[in-house]
Enzyme design. Structure first.
Site, PDB file in Angstrom:
ATOM      1  CB  SER A 123       9.548  67.077  54.842  1.00  0.00           C
ATOM      2  OG  SER A 123      10.876  67.582  54.797  1.00  0.00           O
TER       3      SER A 123
ATOM      4  CE1 TYR B  43      11.155  62.733  53.672  1.00  0.00           C
ATOM      5  CE2 TYR B  43      12.174  64.880  53.348  1.00  0.00           C
ATOM      6  CZ  TYR B  43      11.497  63.982  54.156  1.00  0.00           C
ATOM      7  OH  TYR B  43      11.154  64.331  55.439  1.00  0.00           O
TER       8      TYR B  43
HETATM    9  N1  LIG Z   1      13.572  64.357  61.749  1.00  0.00           N
HETATM   10  C1  LIG Z   1      13.557  65.324  60.852  1.00  0.00           C
HETATM   11  O1  LIG Z   1      14.473  66.137  60.768  1.00  0.00           O
HETATM   12  C2  LIG Z   1      12.374  65.451  59.918  1.00  0.00           C
HETATM   13  C3  LIG Z   1      12.267  66.608  59.130  1.00  0.00           C
HETATM   14  C4  LIG Z   1      11.182  66.770  58.290  1.00  0.00           C
HETATM   15  C5  LIG Z   1      10.211  65.779  58.226  1.00  0.00           C
HETATM   16  N2  LIG Z   1      10.349  64.657  58.987  1.00  0.00           N
HETATM   17  C6  LIG Z   1       9.305  63.634  58.860  1.00  0.00           C
HETATM   18  O2  LIG Z   1       8.870  63.233  60.147  1.00  0.00           O
HETATM   19  C7  LIG Z   1       8.501  61.857  60.125  1.00  0.00           C
HETATM   20  C8  LIG Z   1       9.208  61.110  61.250  1.00  0.00           C
HETATM   21  O3  LIG Z   1      10.596  61.285  61.100  1.00  0.00           O
HETATM   22  P1  LIG Z   1      11.644  60.860  62.236  1.00  0.00           P
HETATM   23  O4  LIG Z   1      12.872  61.627  61.940  1.00  0.00           O
HETATM   24  O5  LIG Z   1      11.033  60.918  63.588  1.00  0.00           O
HETATM   25  O6  LIG Z   1      11.885  59.325  61.834  1.00  0.00           O
HETATM   26  P2  LIG Z   1      12.684  58.160  62.580  1.00  0.00           P
HETATM   27  O7  LIG Z   1      13.412  58.623  63.784  1.00  0.00           O
HETATM   28  O8  LIG Z   1      13.460  57.464  61.523  1.00  0.00           O
HETATM   29  O9  LIG Z   1      11.489  57.181  63.051  1.00  0.00           O
HETATM   30  C9  LIG Z   1      10.774  56.528  62.057  1.00  0.00           C
HETATM   31  C10 LIG Z   1       9.619  55.768  62.659  1.00  0.00           C
HETATM   32  O10 LIG Z   1       8.892  55.158  61.578  1.00  0.00           O
HETATM   33  C11 LIG Z   1       8.930  53.742  61.684  1.00  0.00           C
HETATM   34  N3  LIG Z   1       9.037  53.170  60.345  1.00  0.00           N
HETATM   35  C12 LIG Z   1      10.098  53.197  59.509  1.00  0.00           C
HETATM   36  N4  LIG Z   1       9.823  52.513  58.387  1.00  0.00           N
HETATM   37  C13 LIG Z   1       8.549  52.046  58.526  1.00  0.00           C
HETATM   38  C14 LIG Z   1       7.700  51.254  57.716  1.00  0.00           C
HETATM   39  N5  LIG Z   1       8.102  50.778  56.527  1.00  0.00           N
HETATM   40  N6  LIG Z   1       6.467  50.954  58.176  1.00  0.00           N
HETATM   41  C15 LIG Z   1       6.045  51.416  59.367  1.00  0.00           C
HETATM   42  N7  LIG Z   1       6.800  52.161  60.195  1.00  0.00           N
HETATM   43  C16 LIG Z   1       8.047  52.469  59.765  1.00  0.00           C
HETATM   44  C17 LIG Z   1      10.134  53.448  62.605  1.00  0.00           C
HETATM   45  O11 LIG Z   1      10.009  52.221  63.321  1.00  0.00           O
HETATM   46  P3  LIG Z   1      10.427  50.810  62.638  1.00  0.00           P
HETATM   47  O12 LIG Z   1      11.757  51.031  62.006  1.00  0.00           O
HETATM   48  O13 LIG Z   1      10.429  49.829  63.766  1.00  0.00           O
HETATM   49  O14 LIG Z   1       9.347  50.507  61.634  1.00  0.00           O
HETATM   50  C18 LIG Z   1      10.051  54.630  63.568  1.00  0.00           C
HETATM   51  O15 LIG Z   1       9.063  54.416  64.542  1.00  0.00           O
HETATM   52  C19 LIG Z   1       8.831  61.358  58.718  1.00  0.00           C
HETATM   53  O16 LIG Z   1       7.674  61.383  57.915  1.00  0.00           O
HETATM   54  C20 LIG Z   1       9.842  62.367  58.212  1.00  0.00           C
HETATM   55  O17 LIG Z   1       9.845  62.477  56.805  1.00  0.00           O
HETATM   56  C21 LIG Z   1      11.392  64.466  59.822  1.00  0.00           C
END
Ligand SMILES: NC(=O)c1ccc[n+]([C@@H]2O[C@H](COP(=O)([O-])OP(=O)(O)OC[C@H]3O[C@@H](n4cnc5c(N)ncnc54)[C@H](OP(=O)(O)O)[C@@H]3O)[C@@H](O)[C@H]2O)c1
Length: 269
Positions: free
Chosen positions: A147, A160
């Site tokens: 991130s 984080y």
């Molecule tokens: N979106 C952004 O702006 C952003 C920016 C920088 C970095 N990131 C990074 O990108 C990655 C994905 O982010 P996202 O925004 O796409 O997330 P998201 O929309 O919240 O999706 C999270 C995914 O992870 C799963 N998950 C959550 N808790 C879990 C657990 N304890 N065990 C296994 N699976 C779990 C969720 O499914 P379930 O709830 O069914 O488990 C879902 O499939 C993360 O590492 C985040 O830090 C995102």
């Protein structure tokens, strides 16, 4: 199948965490388009099954396994089972992560630790479980999802930001250790990206406010789409990235460099 641009050995298997929605789902879809058999993992079976169906509708190959990455034993069992059952494990994407935005005074030790458990310990454990299968074949590629908060200090991201910073360093250390086995380890670092949880975090803001955030937070004037992270991951996992290891690739529209205030004001000579 359209969109098949990266070179991937037929039959290659990739394991993706957090793959039922958002960035993880987009990574899974893109890898399947490239010819990977993708193992999608997350906690909720229904959402995973729906993601598998979407990949199959596009002609790709995928399966779902339920895994909570807070559970160290489950990580080992699940990843090892997949490797044994499918006879190989060529790619690993550590995408599932935890974000909690509070200042240090209002962050409990439990919350702080949970960031490290999900963002750093889990990738360490999935990697430990996946590496023997990669070493056996003398080939493999791993991508950890970082991130921008792990690259630059952002307030209210104590757990984080520091766990994601650690993830990049951990990936570089892993790259040093496993390169001799033909295995590459890289980090892809998203900036703000329109996943369901990111969209929820800007709920209640007006269109104008969101527009202003995009313009003042990135060079390219907009936040990212999950597919754009998927494209970068697919490249690094594929043979096209065969000489790249230990790097961090920000995919953030320039958010790392541009924080609004550092654009030159006034006339340029
Ligand atoms: N979106 C952004 O702006 C952003 C920016 C920088 C970095 N990131 C990074 O990108 C990655 C994905 O982010 P996202 O925004 O796409 O997330 P998201 O929309 O919240 O999706 C999270 C995914 O992870 C799963 N998950 C959550 N808790 C879990 C657990 N304890 N065990 C296994 N699976 C779990 C969720 O499914 P379930 O709830 O069914 O488990 C879902 O499939 C993360 O590492 C985040 O830090 C995102």
């Amino acid at each position: 199948m359209t969109g098949q641009t990266s070179r991937v050995e037929p039959g290659s298997v990739a394991f993706v965490t957090g793959a039922s929605q958002g960035i993880g789902e987009a990574i899974g879809r893109r890898l399947a388009r490239d010819g990977w058999h993708v193992v999608l993992s997350a906690r909720r079976r229904e959402k995973l099954d729906a993601a598998v169906s979407r990949i199959e509708e596009e002609g790709g190959s995928a399966e779902a396994v339920v895994l909570d990455i807070r559970d160290a034993d489950a990580i080992h069992e699940t990843v090892s089972d997949v490797g044994k059952r499918l006879g190989r494990l060529d790619g690993l994407v550590n995408n599932a992560g935890r974000f909690a935005g509070r200042d240090i005074l209002n962050t409990s030790i439990e919350e702080f630790r949970l960031n490290f458990i999900m963002n750093l310990e889990a990738p360490f454990l999935t990697m430990k479980a996946a590496l023997p299968f990669m070493i056996e074949r003398g080939k493999g590629a791993i991508v950890n999802i970082g991130s921008v908060s792990g690259l630059r200090a952002t307030e209210n991201t104590a757990g984080y930001g520091s766990s994601k910073a650690g993830l990049f360093h951990f990936g570089a250390i892993a790259a040093m250790e496993v390169g001799k086995h033909g295995i590459r380890v890289n980090t892809v670092t998203p900036g703000s990206t329109w996943s369901p949880s990111f969209a929820k975090s800007v709920d209640g803001k007006s269109e104008e406010e969101v527009e202003a955030m995009q313009k003042s937070g990135t060079i390219l004037g907009r936040f990212g789409m999950p597919d754009e992270i998927g494209d970068a991951v697919a490249f690094l996992l594929s043979d096209e990235g065969r000489f790249i290891t230990g790097v961090n690739l920000p995919v953030d529209g320039g958010a790392f460099w541009f924080r609004g205030g550092n654009r030159m004001i006034g006339k340029r000579v």
